[in-house]
Scaffold this motif. Structure first.
Motif, mmCIF file in Angstrom:
data_model
loop_
_atom_site.group_PDB
_atom_site.id
_atom_site.type_symbol
_atom_site.label_atom_id
_atom_site.label_comp_id
_atom_site.label_asym_id
_atom_site.label_seq_id
_atom_site.Cartn_x
_atom_site.Cartn_y
_atom_site.Cartn_z
ATOM 1 N N ALA A 100 0.836 -1.196 0.000
ATOM 2 C CA ALA A 100 0.000 0.000 0.000
ATOM 3 C C ALA A 100 0.875 1.252 0.000
ATOM 4 O O ALA A 100 1.919 1.297 0.659
ATOM 5 C CB ALA A 100 -0.931 -0.001 1.226
ATOM 6 N N VAL A 152 -0.246 3.200 -4.598
ATOM 7 C CA VAL A 152 -1.079 2.060 -5.019
ATOM 8 C C VAL A 152 -2.154 1.780 -3.957
ATOM 9 O O VAL A 152 -1.879 1.779 -2.745
ATOM 10 C CB VAL A 152 -0.196 0.820 -5.248
ATOM 11 N N PRO A 184 -5.892 -0.800 -3.188
ATOM 12 C CA PRO A 184 -6.442 -2.111 -3.595
ATOM 13 C C PRO A 184 -7.186 -2.074 -4.920
ATOM 14 O O PRO A 184 -7.250 -3.088 -5.622
ATOM 15 C CB PRO A 184 -7.377 -2.464 -2.428
ATOM 16 N N GLU A 192 -5.322 -3.227 -8.196
ATOM 17 C CA GLU A 192 -4.974 -4.619 -8.468
ATOM 18 C C GLU A 192 -5.751 -5.091 -9.685
ATOM 19 O O GLU A 192 -6.997 -5.107 -9.665
ATOM 20 C CB GLU A 192 -5.268 -5.481 -7.246
ATOM 21 N N PHE A 239 -1.633 -6.550 -5.283
ATOM 22 C CA PHE A 239 -1.588 -5.607 -4.168
ATOM 23 C C PHE A 239 -1.409 -6.382 -2.861
ATOM 24 O O PHE A 239 -2.186 -7.294 -2.560
ATOM 25 C CB PHE A 239 -2.890 -4.798 -4.108
ATOM 26 N N GLU A 291 -1.898 -6.562 0.776
ATOM 27 C CA GLU A 291 -2.737 -5.903 1.787
ATOM 28 C C GLU A 291 -2.269 -6.315 3.178
ATOM 29 O O GLU A 291 -2.116 -7.504 3.479
ATOM 30 C CB GLU A 291 -4.198 -6.313 1.601
#
Length: 1072
Positions: free
Chosen positions: A400, A448, A450, A453, A473, A475
């Motif tokens: 993130a 970036v 979520p 993705e 992505f 997380e």
């Protein structure tokens, strides 16, 4: 055979008859439904869920085996929902824009863990007049777009006249059966042969079997099934055959004989168990067939699109649900066969299936499809020719807020292209940048999230291929707690109940989960306290919660990006611990006081109250003493039997329940001392003795009465001295040798086995009781005249010298007006000169401590009265004169005894008494001399004598001489006026609407009264609908054409100067 009409108008979706709930067997038949081509239709199955622990499993089939779950797409949708209020599951199959290929037989199967049910129905699609034959095929019927398409299952044929197929089969040789079945659309060849066999052979009634096997059975692969027959002879032996071979007992085959029933159980059915079975009893047989249904093979990992250069190796890979499953590969709808192994190579590795092309050519471009009986997967192969070296973009994994950069190098710097995200062109913005420098094409994504993705592709302009890469992505892990509205970190569970805590977690890649309690890691996956881990959540379970399970549990989730943790407090609440044994005190005749302490542990919930029980010592039956919870820690138990031994115990109650009972109290026996003696009083007091007297107690009890104790105590001291030696059984006592003037308290107590009673205390002063000796002449009202001297002496006795007080009419005496002299033996009241205000009630009071004596003396001071008031000469006639007067205003504080009337001649004014002691206030004086004039006066008289002055007439009375003049009498004119009075009342009337009516009454009065008419208290004078008449005292009210609205209360009122009167008609009813 399916026939179709010409109509093709779309209609609204129709609802098929629902499949019955899985808890009810058998399922009712469902009628066929007709739908025009191009229309929509919905089939609904409703399942009652009251007795189901979880959601049932529902499958929709077309034909015999085709599972429609894999056919969901543009033309087929499956829906389900649950009505929590009615506890009903609803499952729907919606067919959208139906075409001819959708016609046929359908089946809905509902199953739970131990129950199964199904319902079959037909769909007819009306369209152009054609005839089709249905051929069953397990792998055809799905096109590349995922739409429901059964065109591959239908073969067109010419229209055929209606024929009896079974008659043709019965006459045809067996070698022609398959051809005839194909010609007339019969797909179940095995069922056809069985039916044909039954037709050819006339069945005989069985003597060995009461109930034979069903013609066929169906079971899913891996499940078990029971085949059961009933035989006529319960002792008969049976044989079970499979495909003609006798079955031997094993772990998979179990034989059972229960009465007349014979049961064959087959466990873990496989495809090898799909066979014909026979049950043989003697010479008779019962046949059946078992169909083992193999579950559909699903594609768990689909094919992926491939983009390669000409000449490179191509490998398509997919994963199915079973190892070694048979699949079919197609290219652009054409099946790839094993004969083409020189170009295509098929490979199986466990559940994985591979299609390999060693050297690709441009002709290999297209769509490749892998099919199973439970699913389809399609992927595209794109082949390109490179102009030069090319650097492919690579997959990226970012965290993130990081930066993601995709690079692509093409062979020529003049080659342009576009970037795609999941097939859509990427639009640059402040966060997404696209650049082209030389041969390098770059896509940069800042910060970036979520949402970024996805699959990113670069498509060079003018080339039929694209370059793809995936942005993954990462997380960080996150715990999503939801405690159903409670505090997010505290879970409360009742002891003995099960605690199941689902903790949703998220994170990419999937985080690892660790549970701890006081730094101790919990690994157990089984047992009373255990942890279950899943991909998106973890479950913490405590079976039968105990108090030791209380505490703080920490759940920690970790992945390469980071970690998250949460503390969960588990609180176990239980019923309270039993209190300690209660204590008994204040024992009485039939009562006692019970005291106890709260329990040491309240179970985690506040104690709401207590329940008390009692039993006799030699009994086993406890009796509850209270129905409402006791809030206090004491309770007075009543209604016990005196002399019986009892025990007590206590329960504590909280919101969870009631604790175990406390230990029993020490045994005790209700027995009470007698009540206190009654009517305790001092009968006599002298200067050295006191006589006491009392009555026995009202309640003596079972302990009897041993006697009394008499004690005394001096005022100001706390030491009680026995007045008598030991106990006395008498109810009186004489206490001697006391000191005069001492203030003493006396008390008496009753004694028995249980102890002493309550005491009665009496305060007494050792003194001679005060006594007033009132002289006899003072016992009546003492009357004195104004000015006389008053000297009253009252003797008395009492020791010590009493306190003497005088009052008059309840008020203290004025020492300036009245003199008081006191001695040891008498008191004197002295008034030197009596006045009227000295009259009143005098009271003298003697007091020695709380002993008093008082007497009242009434003194009346009188004086001469005043003269009479307002004397007048009422009348004079003949030789007589009439006098009248009123009593005097001042009666001298004594009763008026009479009056003295005197007369005097005007000439001499010498007064002579006419009446003496005359009691009335009027009199007639007679024997007066004619021609003389007389004055009269009157004196008042009471006990003091005549009044000082007299009331004298103002004018003299002249006694006229007879026969001089005649004066005629005058007469007062008679007054004939009178107030109004009704002589004839109004009478209730009921009249007919529309016809004039009248109301009449009669009145008299002088002068003539004025008349008013009212309806419901409203004056009718100004209303033209009513006319009023008055003639010779007769009053009339005329109502013109009355209506129902005119009904009500009517009042007539007459008024003149002498008064008024009114009369009321109770109600006038207007009838139609």
């Amino acid at each position: 055979l399916y026939s179709f009409a010409e109509k093709s108008e779309p209609v609204a979706p129709a609802e098929a008859s629902p499949a019955p709930p899985a808890s009810e067997l058998p399922a009712p038949p469902v009628e066929s439904n007709q739908n025009p081509e191009g229309g929509n239709i919905t089939f609904t199955a409703v399942v009652a869920g009251e007795s189901l622990l979880k959601k049932p499993s529902v499958k929709w089939f077309k034909g015999k085996w085709m599972d429609l779950a894999s056919k969901v797409g543009k033309h087929l949708q499956l829906h389900d929902n649950y009505d929590r209020n009615n506890k009903v599951y609803t499952f729907e199959m919606e067919i959208i824009e139906a075409n001819m290929t959708f016609a046929g037989g359908y089946r809905c199967e509902v199953s739970t863990k131990d129950k199964f049910d199904s319902s079959s129905f037909n769909l007819i699609v009306n369209g152009k007049m054609n005839s089709f034959f249905l051929l069953l095929h397990s792998t055809e019927g799905l096109d590349e777009s995922g739409e429901l398409n059964f065109s591959a299952l239908l073969k067109k044929s010419d229209s055929q006249p209606d024929v009896d197929v079974w008659e043709i089969l019965r006459k045809a040789p067996p070698s022609e059966y398959e051809k005839i079945a194909f010609q007339y659309g019969i797909t179940d060849l095995r069922g056809m042969l069985k039916r044909l066999k039954r037709i050819k052979k006339e069945e005989k009634k069985s003597t060995a079997f009461l109930k034979k096997l069903d013609p066929a059975y169906q079971v899913d692969k891996g499940q078990k099934i029971k085949l059961m027959v009933e035989v006529a002879n319960p002792d008969a032996d049976v044989k079970w055959l499979k495909n003609g071979q006798e079955i031997q007992v094993s772990g998979r085959y179990i034989f059972e004989a229960i009465g007349n029933k014979r049961i064959l159980t087959i466990n873990h059915c496989s495809l090898a168990d799909d066979a014909a079975y026979e049950c043989v009893v003697g010479e008779e047989k019962s046949f059946t067939e078992l169909f083992v249904k193999e579950p559909p093979i699903l594609i768990t990992h689909p094919l992926e699109d491939q983009m390669v250069m000409v000449g490179e190796r191509v490998e398509f890979e997919c994963e199915v649900s079973e190892e070694g499953a048979t699949v079919k590969w197609e290219k652009d709808g054409v099946e790839l066969t094993r004969e083409e192994t020189f170009k295509y190579r098929f490979k199986k590795d466990g559940k994985k299936q591979y299609l390999i092309i060693n050297e690709s050519t441009k002709e290999d471009s297209g769509h490749y499809t892998v099919k199973t009986n439970g699913g389809v997967s399609v992927a595209e192969l794109i082949l390109s020719v490179l102009l030069g070296p090319l650097m492919l973009i690579a997959d990226l994994t970012v965290k993130a807020r990081d930066q993601a950069v995709f690079k692509c190098e093409v062979s020529d710097e003049n080659v342009k292209g576009i970037w795609l995200k999941n097939g859509k062109e990427v639009v640059p913005d402040e966060r997404i940048k696209i650049s082209h420098i030389g041969r390098i094409h770059k896509l940069t994504i800042e910060d970036v999230t979520p949402d970024d993705e996805a699959d990113y592709s670069f498509i060079p302009q003018g080339f039929a291929y694209n370059l793809s890469a995936k942005l993954q992505f990462l997380e960080p892990p996150k715990i999503h707690l939801d405690c159903l509205g409670q505090s997010p970190d505290t879970i409360v569970v009742v002891a003995g109940n099960k605690l199941r805590l689902d903790v949703p977690i998220s994170g990419d890649p999937t985080p690892t989960v660790i549970w701890q309690k006081v730094n101790k890691v919990l690994f157990e996956s089984e047992g009373r306290v255990r942890v279950e881990k899943h991909e998106d959540h973890c479950v913490f379970i405590i079976e039968g919660a105990e108090k030791e399970d209380e505490g703080v549990y920490r759940v920690i989730v970790k992945n390469p990006v980071g970690e998250d943790k949460a503390d969960i407090t588990v609180k176990v609440i239980d019923v309270p611990d039993p209190p300690e044994a209660p204590k008994i005190s204040n024992i009485g005749e039939d009562y006692c006081t019970v005291q106890w302490q709260p329990p040491t542990y309240d179970g985690g919930q506040p104690v709401l109250g207590y329940i008390l029980e009692r039993k006799k010592k030699k009994s086993y039956r406890w009796m509850r003493l209270n129905f409402d919870l006791l809030k206090e820690l004491t309770y007075e138990a009543k209604r016990m039997i005196e002399g019986v031994v009892y025990e007590m115990r206590i329960y504590a109650v909280n919101s969870i329940g009631m604790s175990r009972p406390s230990p029993a109290s020490q045994p005790f026996m209700p027995i009470a001392p007698p009540s206190e003696p009654t009517h305790f009083t001092v009968e006599d007091v002298s200067d050295t003795t006191v006589a006491l007297k009392w009555r026995p107690p009202e309640r003596i009890g079972a302990g009897g009465l041993d006697g009394y104790i008499v004690e005394y105590c001096k005022d100001g001291s706390t030491e009680w001295t026995p007045a008598l030696p030991g106990l006395t059984e008498r109810t009186s006592a004489l206490i001697k040798d006391l000191v005069t003037g001492d203030k003493l308290y006396f008390r008496v107590k009753a004694i028995n086995l249980a102890g002493e009673s309550f005491v009665l205390t009496y305060y007494c002063l050792i003194a001679e009781r005060p006594k007033i000796w009132l002289p006899r002449h003072l016992r009546q009202t003492l009357v004195k005249k104004v000015g006389e001297t008053i000297n009253i002496m009252i003797p008395f006795q009492g020791k010590p010298r009493p306190k003497i007080s005088w009052t008059k009419d309840g008020q203290a005496l004025d020492s300036k007006d009245v003199g008081i002299r006191n001695s040891n033996t008498d008191t004197i009241l002295f008034i030197r000169k009596a006045e009227l205000h000295h009259s009143g009630a005098y009271e003298v009071t003697l007091q020695i401590e709380n002993m008093t004596d008082s007497v009242a003396i009434t003194i009346q001071i009188i004086d001469k009265p005043g003269p009479p008031q307002s004397i007048k000469l009422a009348d004079v006639w003949g030789f007589n004169a009439a006098l009248e007067w009123t009593p005097p205003q001042d009666d001298g504080n004594a009763q008026i005894l009479g009056y003295t009337v005197q007369k005097a001649d005007k000439k001499t004014m010498e007064w002579y008494t006419v009446y003496d002691h005359y009691r009335r206030t009027n009199c007639v004086v007679s024997d007066l001399i004619m021609g003389n004039e007389y004055f009269f006066r009157v004196f008042s008289e009471n006990l003091c004598g005549l009044s000082e002055t007299a009331a004298t007439t103002k004018n003299p009375a002249y006694i006229q001489k007879t026969g001089t003049t005649y004066k005629p009498p005058s007469y007062k004119e008679h007054d004939f006026s009178e107030p109004p009075k009704f002589t004839h009342p109004l009478v209730n009337r009921s009249v007919i609407a529309g016809y004039n009516t009248t109301l009449s009454c009669a009145v008299r009065g002088i002068p003539k009264p004025k008349i008013f008419w009212y309806k419901n208290k409203v004056d009718l004078s100004g209303d033209a609908k009513y006319r009023m008449f008055s003639k010779q005292g007769v009053l009339t009210l005329e109502i013109r054409k009355p209506s129902p609205f005119d009904g009500g209360f009517y009042t007539c009122k007459a008024v003149n100067e002498c008064g008024e009167a009114e009369i009321e008609l109770v109600y006038l009813i207007i009838a139609h």
